[in-house]
Scaffold this motif. Structure first.
Motif, PDB file in Angstrom:
ATOM      1  N   SER A  52       0.819  -1.220   0.000  1.00 34.91           N
ATOM      2  CA  SER A  52       0.000   0.000   0.000  1.00 34.91           C
ATOM      3  C   SER A  52       0.851   1.268   0.000  1.00 34.91           C
ATOM      4  CB  SER A  52      -0.924   0.014   1.216  1.00 34.91           C
ATOM      5  OG  SER A  52      -0.167  -0.028   2.413  1.00 34.91           O
ATOM      6  N   VAL A  53       2.175   1.130  -0.099  1.00 39.07           N
ATOM      7  CA  VAL A  53       3.082   2.278  -0.052  1.00 39.07           C
ATOM      8  C   VAL A  53       3.922   2.323  -1.318  1.00 39.07           C
ATOM      9  CG1 VAL A  53       4.996   3.377   1.192  1.00 39.07           C
ATOM     10  CG2 VAL A  53       3.203   2.159   2.468  1.00 39.07           C
ATOM     11  N   VAL A  54       4.015   3.513  -1.924  1.00 39.66           N
ATOM     12  CA  VAL A  54       5.012   3.775  -2.957  1.00 39.66           C
ATOM     13  C   VAL A  54       5.878   4.931  -2.477  1.00 39.66           C
ATOM     14  CG1 VAL A  54       3.653   2.873  -4.885  1.00 39.66           C
ATOM     15  CG2 VAL A  54       3.467   5.300  -4.260  1.00 39.66           C
ATOM     16  N   ALA A  55       7.011   5.125  -3.122  1.00 35.45           N
ATOM     17  CA  ALA A  55       8.000   6.073  -2.620  1.00 35.45           C
ATOM     18  C   ALA A  55       8.216   7.234  -3.569  1.00 35.45           C
ATOM     19  CB  ALA A  55       9.331   5.356  -2.373  1.00 35.45           C
ATOM     20  N   ALA A  56       8.634   8.363  -2.971  1.00 39.89           N
ATOM     21  CA  ALA A  56       9.156   9.518  -3.703  1.00 39.89           C
ATOM     22  C   ALA A  56      10.536   9.821  -3.141  1.00 39.89           C
ATOM     23  CB  ALA A  56       8.239  10.720  -3.549  1.00 39.89           C
ATOM     24  N   VAL A  57      11.479  10.158  -4.013  1.00 44.10           N
ATOM     25  CA  VAL A  57      12.866  10.359  -3.577  1.00 44.10           C
ATOM     26  C   VAL A  57      13.376  11.703  -4.084  1.00 44.10           C
ATOM     27  CG1 VAL A  57      13.327   7.885  -3.500  1.00 44.10           C
ATOM     28  CG2 VAL A  57      13.831   9.148  -5.597  1.00 44.10           C
ATOM     29  N   ALA A  58      14.165  12.381  -3.232  1.00 42.17           N
ATOM     30  CA  ALA A  58      14.688  13.691  -3.622  1.00 42.17           C
ATOM     31  C   ALA A  58      15.540  14.270  -2.506  1.00 42.17           C
ATOM     32  CB  ALA A  58      13.545  14.662  -3.931  1.00 42.17           C
ATOM     33  N   LEU A  59      16.196  15.382  -2.857  1.00 42.67           N
ATOM     34  CA  LEU A  59      16.789  16.280  -1.876  1.00 42.67           C
ATOM     35  C   LEU A  59      15.816  17.439  -1.679  1.00 42.67           C
ATOM     36  CD1 LEU A  59      20.420  16.588  -3.300  1.00 42.67           C
ATOM     37  CD2 LEU A  59      19.559  14.920  -1.638  1.00 42.67           C
ATOM     38  N   HIS A  60      15.398  17.661  -0.455  1.00 42.51           N
ATOM     39  CA  HIS A  60      14.532  18.801  -0.153  1.00 42.51           C
ATOM     40  C   HIS A  60      15.242  20.097  -0.541  1.00 42.51           C
ATOM     41  CE1 HIS A  60      12.250  21.677   2.303  1.00 42.51           C
ATOM     42  NE2 HIS A  60      11.313  20.744   2.434  1.00 42.51           N
ATOM     43  N   PRO A  61      14.510  21.105  -0.994  1.00 43.56           N
ATOM     44  CA  PRO A  61      15.163  22.370  -1.365  1.00 43.56           C
ATOM     45  C   PRO A  61      16.057  22.944  -0.269  1.00 43.56           C
ATOM     46  CG  PRO A  61      12.887  22.400  -2.060  1.00 43.56           C
ATOM     47  CD  PRO A  61      13.064  21.133  -1.275  1.00 43.56           C
ATOM     48  N   ALA A  79      19.943   7.095  -8.694  1.00 47.67           N
ATOM     49  CA  ALA A  79      20.020   5.640  -8.590  1.00 47.67           C
ATOM     50  C   ALA A  79      18.772   5.080  -7.909  1.00 47.67           C
ATOM     51  CB  ALA A  79      21.272   5.238  -7.818  1.00 47.67           C
ATOM     52  N   LEU A  80      18.293   5.758  -6.874  1.00 41.36           N
ATOM     53  CA  LEU A  80      17.067   5.321  -6.196  1.00 41.36           C
ATOM     54  C   LEU A  80      15.848   5.496  -7.103  1.00 41.36           C
ATOM     55  CD1 LEU A  80      17.712   6.856  -2.666  1.00 41.36           C
ATOM     56  CD2 LEU A  80      17.649   4.415  -3.223  1.00 41.36           C
ATOM     57  N   ALA A  81      15.859   6.514  -7.939  1.00 38.61           N
ATOM     58  CA  ALA A  81      14.710   6.788  -8.808  1.00 38.61           C
ATOM     59  C   ALA A  81      14.433   5.651  -9.783  1.00 38.61           C
ATOM     60  CB  ALA A  81      14.938   8.086  -9.581  1.00 38.61           C
ATOM     61  N   ALA A  82      15.420   4.828 -10.053  1.00 43.09           N
ATOM     62  CA  ALA A  82      15.247   3.710 -10.983  1.00 43.09           C
ATOM     63  C   ALA A  82      14.490   2.541 -10.366  1.00 43.09           C
ATOM     64  CB  ALA A  82      16.619   3.229 -11.467  1.00 43.09           C
ATOM     65  N   HIS A  83      14.273   2.576  -9.058  1.00 46.74           N
ATOM     66  CA  HIS A  83      13.603   1.465  -8.380  1.00 46.74           C
ATOM     67  C   HIS A  83      12.128   1.424  -8.770  1.00 46.74           C
ATOM     68  CE1 HIS A  83      12.031  -1.100  -5.177  1.00 46.74           C
ATOM     69  NE2 HIS A  83      13.277  -1.439  -4.881  1.00 46.74           N
ATOM     70  N   PRO A  84      11.560   0.241  -9.027  1.00 49.63           N
ATOM     71  CA  PRO A  84      10.163   0.164  -9.474  1.00 49.63           C
ATOM     72  C   PRO A  84       9.134   0.643  -8.460  1.00 49.63           C
ATOM     73  CG  PRO A  84      11.063  -2.033  -9.063  1.00 49.63           C
ATOM     74  CD  PRO A  84      12.213  -1.086  -9.039  1.00 49.63           C
ATOM     75  N   ALA A 116      15.093  16.966 -14.487  1.00 45.50           N
ATOM     76  CA  ALA A 116      15.694  16.097 -15.500  1.00 45.50           C
ATOM     77  C   ALA A 116      15.562  14.624 -15.109  1.00 45.50           C
ATOM     78  CB  ALA A 116      17.164  16.468 -15.689  1.00 45.50           C
ATOM     79  N   ILE A 117      15.752  14.304 -13.838  1.00 47.68           N
ATOM     80  CA  ILE A 117      15.614  12.914 -13.376  1.00 47.68           C
ATOM     81  C   ILE A 117      14.184  12.439 -13.594  1.00 47.68           C
ATOM     82  CG2 ILE A 117      15.671  11.409 -11.360  1.00 47.68           C
ATOM     83  CD1 ILE A 117      17.958  13.203 -10.275  1.00 47.68           C
ATOM     84  N   ALA A 118      13.201  13.264 -13.233  1.00 48.04           N
ATOM     85  CA  ALA A 118      11.795  12.885 -13.420  1.00 48.04           C
ATOM     86  C   ALA A 118      11.499  12.585 -14.882  1.00 48.04           C
ATOM     87  CB  ALA A 118      10.881  13.994 -12.896  1.00 48.04           C
ATOM     88  N   LYS A 119      12.071  13.371 -15.780  1.00 44.95           N
ATOM     89  CA  LYS A 119      11.859  13.136 -17.209  1.00 44.95           C
ATOM     90  C   LYS A 119      12.521  11.837 -17.664  1.00 44.95           C
ATOM     91  CE  LYS A 119      11.622  17.967 -18.736  1.00 44.95           C
ATOM     92  NZ  LYS A 119      12.338  18.983 -19.550  1.00 44.95           N
ATOM     93  N   ARG A 120      13.744  11.610 -17.214  1.00 44.00           N
ATOM     94  CA  ARG A 120      14.470  10.420 -17.659  1.00 44.00           C
ATOM     95  C   ARG A 120      13.782   9.130 -17.235  1.00 44.00           C
ATOM     96  NH1 ARG A 120      19.209  13.600 -16.999  1.00 44.00           N
ATOM     97  NH2 ARG A 120      19.547  13.015 -14.813  1.00 44.00           N
ATOM     98  N   TYR A 121      13.154   9.141 -16.079  1.00 49.59           N
ATOM     99  CA  TYR A 121      12.550   7.915 -15.555  1.00 49.59           C
ATOM    100  C   TYR A 121      11.023   7.929 -15.647  1.00 49.59           C
ATOM    101  CZ  TYR A 121      17.208   6.822 -13.968  1.00 49.59           C
ATOM    102  OH  TYR A 121      18.555   6.557 -13.938  1.00 49.59           O
TER     103      TYR A 121
END
Length: 256
Positions: A52-61, A79-84, A116-121
């Motif tokens: 029931s959980v999905v993830a979001a990954v980033a550096l906070h501003p 690297a984490l963004a590639a995780h399903p 750019a990461i969001a677009k690539r993945y």
């Protein structure tokens, strides 16, 4: 109903218990959000353990200017963004409330890299925007936004809401819409179409009325949803159906 942005690691205690308490009141899907490399990694691990959980990954501003090696931190986020189980890049964006002029260049550099990461993945971009509305839109317009953009914890007024909706962004409302003194955000909700609306806790922050002053948690989402129904004049069931569909459109199916 989903909670489109929560921080169970900040809520504390047993995250499994928080997930169960939310499910008991119909909040059956959560987006667990990272704010640095460590919390992003924790978010991915939680999503691996709970369907029931999905993830979001980033550096906070606010975290970006503090990095000793921003490029390396961004590399680890990518690297984490590639995780399903990762469905969004965020929370990223600009924050002029807690970061002064000396840190804003690093914030913007980080924001552009996350776009750019969001677009690539092909991931949803989850934006943190505090006191930086015009510059957030400027950067997005200059870079070109990804296909799906969510304005986390929407804090703008009616006009800014319309600018975001015009661009195809989804606006995620938190417990602030239950605050009597949050007139601008409440007015923004009234002009946001249901097909552009999400709901979140940002737990443990922004606890909705009548529990302000206590830690927020996903099981309190129903209070915010009912406030949105009241503000928009829409039927509660219609609001729930629309927000649920919007979340699936942004984050995909939760089940592996």
């Amino acid at each position: 109903m989903p909670d489109s942005h929560t921080h169970l690691d900040f809520v504390g205690g047993d995250p499994g218990g928080q997930i169960e308490a939310a499910a008991a009141v119909g909040v059956d899907r959560l987006v667990q959000v990272g704010v640095d490399v460590d919390t992003s990694r924790w978010s991915v691990e939680l999503a691996e353990q709970h369907a029931s959980v999905v993830a979001a990954v980033a550096l906070h501003p606010n975290d970006a200017p503090r990095q000793a090696d921003l490029d390396e931190a961004l590399r680890q986020i990518e690297a984490l963004a590639a995780h399903p189980r990762v469905r969004a890049v965020g929370e990223t964006g600009l924050d002029y409330f807690r970061t002064g002029e000396d840190g804003r260049a690093a914030q913007e550099e980080s924001f552009r890299a996350h776009i750019a990461i969001a677009k690539r993945y092909n991931l949803t971009l989850m934006i943190h925007d505090r006191d930086a509305h015009a510059d957030v839109l400027r950067v997005l317009d200059e870079e070109g936004p990804p296909e799906r953009v969510m304005m986390h914890c929407f804090s703008g007024d009616r006009e800014f809401a319309l600018d975001c909706v015009k661009r195809g962004f989804l606006l995620s409302f938190a417990g602030t819409v239950t605050f009597a003194n949050a007139r601008a955000v409440r007015e923004a909700a009234t002009v946001t179409p249901l097909e552009s609306m999400l709901v979140e806790t940002d737990a443990p922050f922004l606890t909705p009325t009548p529990y302000r002053g206590r830690p927020n948690a996903p099981y309190l989402i129903p209070l915010t949803v009912r406030a949105l129904a009241d503000l928009t004049g829409a039927d509660l069931a219609e609001v729930c159906t629309a927000i649920s569909a919007n979340a699936e459109r942004l984050f995909g199916p939760w089940s592996p």
